[in-house]
Scaffold this active site. Structure first.
Site, PDB file in Angstrom:
ATOM      1  N   ASP A 243       0.807  -1.199  -0.032  1.00 29.12           N
ATOM      2  CA  ASP A 243       0.142  -0.051  -0.120  1.00 29.12           C
ATOM      3  C   ASP A 243       0.888   1.278  -0.176  1.00 29.12           C
ATOM      4  O   ASP A 243       1.497   1.613   1.049  1.00 29.12           O
ATOM      5  CB  ASP A 243      -0.773  -0.009   1.386  1.00 29.12           C
ATOM      6  CG  ASP A 243      -1.833   1.053   1.285  1.00 29.12           C
ATOM      7  OD1 ASP A 243      -1.874   2.051   0.357  1.00 29.12           O
ATOM      8  OD2 ASP A 243      -2.737   1.263   2.222  1.00 29.12           O
ATOM      9  N   GLU A 296      -9.857   3.759  -1.106  1.00 35.28           N
ATOM     10  CA  GLU A 296      -9.878   4.592   0.295  1.00 35.28           C
ATOM     11  C   GLU A 296     -10.063   5.842   0.221  1.00 35.28           C
ATOM     12  O   GLU A 296     -10.896   6.441   1.032  1.00 35.28           O
ATOM     13  CB  GLU A 296      -8.381   4.198   0.874  1.00 35.28           C
ATOM     14  CG  GLU A 296      -8.231   4.827   2.341  1.00 35.28           C
ATOM     15  CD  GLU A 296      -6.555   4.591   2.755  1.00 35.28           C
ATOM     16  OE1 GLU A 296      -6.301   5.060   3.606  1.00 35.28           O
ATOM     17  OE2 GLU A 296      -6.182   3.464   2.221  1.00 35.28           O
ATOM     18  N   HIS A 346     -11.652  -0.730   2.433  1.00 33.86           N
ATOM     19  CA  HIS A 346     -10.883   0.000   3.429  1.00 33.86           C
ATOM     20  C   HIS A 346     -11.494   0.021   5.039  1.00 33.86           C
ATOM     21  O   HIS A 346     -12.645   0.293   4.993  1.00 33.86           O
ATOM     22  CB  HIS A 346     -10.642   1.398   2.806  1.00 33.86           C
ATOM     23  CG  HIS A 346      -9.606   2.117   4.094  1.00 33.86           C
ATOM     24  ND1 HIS A 346     -10.371   3.223   4.705  1.00 33.86           N
ATOM     25  CD2 HIS A 346      -8.540   2.129   4.413  1.00 33.86           C
ATOM     26  CE1 HIS A 346      -9.229   3.767   5.628  1.00 33.86           C
ATOM     27  NE2 HIS A 346      -8.443   3.047   5.299  1.00 33.86           N
TER      28      HIS A 346
END
Length: 409
Positions: A243, A296, A346
């Site tokens: 990420d 997200e 998320h």
């Protein structure tokens, strides 16, 4: 009938590097909390998630929406909540501040989520149970499908839900088995290599079969080294996600993502700016078959539609405390089901709310029960914290959406 409104600004410093990523180095996990209190004493709790500064602005906007619900009956409200959502999201003065993004949309999420929580508590059931018991028409009535008509009309949404009714009873077995989780806390950005290695071993011992590492360092070699540490400790059978939290430009992402492919990542998440749909489309083609995970920081269903239309996303990470709440989360999940793209939310909210929503996605829509992110840092603050055993979320049984905070009760 909703008689009283309370809005609270709740902030929780983390410390010791927890929650850190390439962009957000010192996060303060915070909630803009809406409480809707009805005449029978039920309290509907909803929140939006921020990282500290500006949480008060979200609270102020939430108060604007929430006060318009006073005097409304929750059953009557939710029977046609899609129209209410559309009205709030397009309120002319607040819409100018978005539209459908930023402070005002986070505020709408807080209020929307409180409505769903109150609805479930009024019926005396967990949110996942409430949602899975609704008919396809009742679900569609809670949604705002405007601006999606080119891909998902009201009739198509209804048919999609109806077509997934067969097999629903078989998928209901997930309630007994529990929903798989993945561990994000092994590799926060500020953790040392030694801490990452130690956390990987701990996660494997606890039964997790997937885990995630934060990347996006100024020195790409640090990312590559740490990614290989995780792969070494986890082994080849564990899914490892990376990420970047939007840190790279497209030219940077094109280079480093190809370098990171050597450790076989399950996905690479948020590689560049979340509004740059075409950059993600370019990158997705360049690094195939490695997939991108996105969502997200995507604020609304329209941008998710574009990501799906361009084939940019291998996984959609829609967050019910980032988009306009549960209603818009379900809308995006329906879009994803049409495009056959997995939904892996998320989890800025510690999984409290999303543990209900992924069960609904699987049971009612036929989404794959892949896994759900697990972040444990605020569990002690919840009245009914999530329960993880053997790397699996245990199904919540208490009425509501599991979002009540101890400090506000």
């Amino acid at each position: 009938m909703i008689k009283k409104i309370q809005i609270n600004d709740a902030r929780f410093p983390l410390g010791k590097g927890a929650g850190s990523d390439a962009i957000h180095r010192d996060p303060i996990y915070s909630y803009a909390v809406t409480n809707l209190i009805d005449d029978s004493g039920h309290i509907g709790t909803g929140f939006a998630f921020t990282l500290g500064e500006g949480n008060d602005l979200v609270c102020k906007a939430a108060a604007f929406y929430a006060k318009q619900l006073k005097g409304r009956d929750i059953e009557e409200l939710m029977a046609n909540f899609g129209a209410v959502f559309n009205q709030f999201a397009n309120e002319q003065q607040f819409r100018w501040l978005g539209p459908h993004k930023g402070v005002v949309h986070l505020a709408l999420a807080s209020v929307t989520n409180a409505c769903y929580d109150l609805w479930a508590k009024k019926r005396g059931v967990p949110l996942w149970k409430l949602l899975t018991d609704l008919t396809p028409q009742e679900i569609v009535n809670t949604l705002d499908l405007s601006y999606l008509e080119d891909e998902l009309t009201t009739e198509q949404a209804l048919h999609l839900l109806q077509n997934n009714q067969p097999g629903k009873s078989d998928r209901f077995q997930i309630i007994e088995k529990g929903y798989p989780g993945y561990d994000t806390s092994i590799g926060w950005f500020n953790y040392s290599d030694e801490k990452v290695r130690e956390n990987c071993r701990k996660a494997v011992a606890e039964g997790f079969t997937a885990m995630k590492l934060k990347v996006g360092s100024a020195d790409p070699e640090r990312d590559i080294r740490r990614a290989h540490i995780v792969r070494e400790e986890a082994g080849d059978d564990i899914k490892v996600m990376l990420d970047a939290n939007q840190q790279w430009t497209l030219p940077q992402a094109l280079k480093i993502c190809k370098d990171l492919q050597s450790m076989n990542p399950y996905w690479i998440e948020e590689p560049t700016h979340p509004d740059d749909i075409l950059a993600h489309a370019t990158l997705a083609k360049a690094i195939a078959p490695t997939k991108l995970a996105l969502g997200e920081h995507v604020p609304n269903r329209i941008i998710f539609k574009n990501y799906l239309q361009t084939g940019s996303a291998g996984f959609i990470q829609v967050d019910a405390v980032r988009v306009g709440g549960i209603s818009e989360f379900i809308t995006v999940s329906l879009l994803c089901r049409k495009f056959n793209i997995p939904v892996v939310p998320h989890v800025g909210d510690m999984g409290q709310l999303h543990q209900h929503l992924v069960l609904f996605n699987h049971i009612a829509m036929g989404h794959e029960a892949l896994f759900l992110e697990h972040i444990p840092h605020l569990q002690q603050h919840f009245v009914h914290p999530v329960k993880i055993e053997g790397g699996v979320y245990k199904t919540p049984v208490e009425p509501g959406s599991s979002c009540d905070l101890k400090s506000l009760n």
